[in-house]
Design a protein around this motif. Structure first.
Motif, PDB file in Angstrom:
ATOM      1  N   THR A   1      28.500   1.261 -14.390  1.00  0.00           N
ATOM      2  CA  THR A   1      27.466   2.461 -13.523  1.00  0.00           C
ATOM      3  C   THR A   1      27.759   3.505 -12.334  1.00  0.00           C
ATOM      4  OG1 THR A   1      25.134   1.460 -13.756  1.00  0.00           O
ATOM      5  CG2 THR A   1      26.087   2.253 -16.368  1.00  0.00           C
TER       6      THR A   1
ATOM      7  N   PRO B   1      24.663   9.776 -13.545  1.00  0.00           N
ATOM      8  CA  PRO B   1      25.380   9.110 -14.565  1.00  0.00           C
ATOM      9  C   PRO B   1      25.887   9.502 -15.841  1.00  0.00           C
ATOM     10  CG  PRO B   1      23.705  10.748 -15.177  1.00  0.00           C
ATOM     11  CD  PRO B   1      24.453  11.210 -12.992  1.00  0.00           C
TER      12      PRO B   1
ATOM     13  N   ASP C   1      30.346   6.545 -15.985  1.00  0.00           N
ATOM     14  CA  ASP C   1      30.628   5.269 -16.239  1.00  0.00           C
ATOM     15  C   ASP C   1      32.206   4.596 -16.687  1.00  0.00           C
ATOM     16  OD1 ASP C   1      28.119   5.178 -17.092  1.00  0.00           O
ATOM     17  OD2 ASP C   1      27.853   5.694 -18.831  1.00  0.00           O
TER      18      ASP C   1
ATOM     19  N   TYR D   1      31.402   1.974 -26.858  1.00  0.00           N
ATOM     20  CA  TYR D   1      30.037   2.826 -25.986  1.00  0.00           C
ATOM     21  C   TYR D   1      29.317   3.864 -26.496  1.00  0.00           C
ATOM     22  CZ  TYR D   1      29.387   6.061 -22.457  1.00  0.00           C
ATOM     23  OH  TYR D   1      28.917   6.989 -21.135  1.00  0.00           O
TER      24      TYR D   1
END
Length: 108
Positions: free
Chosen positions: A11, A16, A19, A80
């Motif tokens: 990350t 945010p 990834d 994910y």
């Protein structure tokens, strides 16, 4: 033989939506983009898949994909989806907004 791969997530603390999914057991790596929040230009040499989750549109793009790794792409995205607590995420083969984005860009 294991039934499933183990995936790891790298990350970016500053972003945010940036990834990177790594398969521990194969060479697969994938970038994750929130394309509602940042520009995304697909790389023609890579595989892209898209999905809506938690009200956001995500793009998943392989990094230096090989034919062997391509088999794990869906599995990695499903992992994910579970990781972000959205296991019902539907994986789409094309950007659902691609046509609309092209039209919007022409108007600018």
């Amino acid at each position: 033989m294991m039934d499933h791969n183990v995936y790891l997530l790298l990350t970016d603390p500053r972003n945010p939506c940036r990834d990177v999914i790594h398969s521990r057991d194969t060479g697969l790596k994938m970038n994750v983009f929130c394309i509602d929040e940042e520009p995304f230009t697909p790389d023609t040499d890579e595989i892209q898949l898209y999905a809506y989750a938690n009200g956001k549109l995500y793009a998943f793009e392989t990094i230096n994909v090989t034919p062997d790794d391509a088999l794990d792409v869906i599995d990695a995205i499903q992992w994910y989806a579970s990781y972000i607590d959205y296991p019902e995420m539907e994986i789409l083969p094309e950007n659902p907004r691609a046509g609309r984005n092209v039209a919007a860009n022409k108007q600018k």
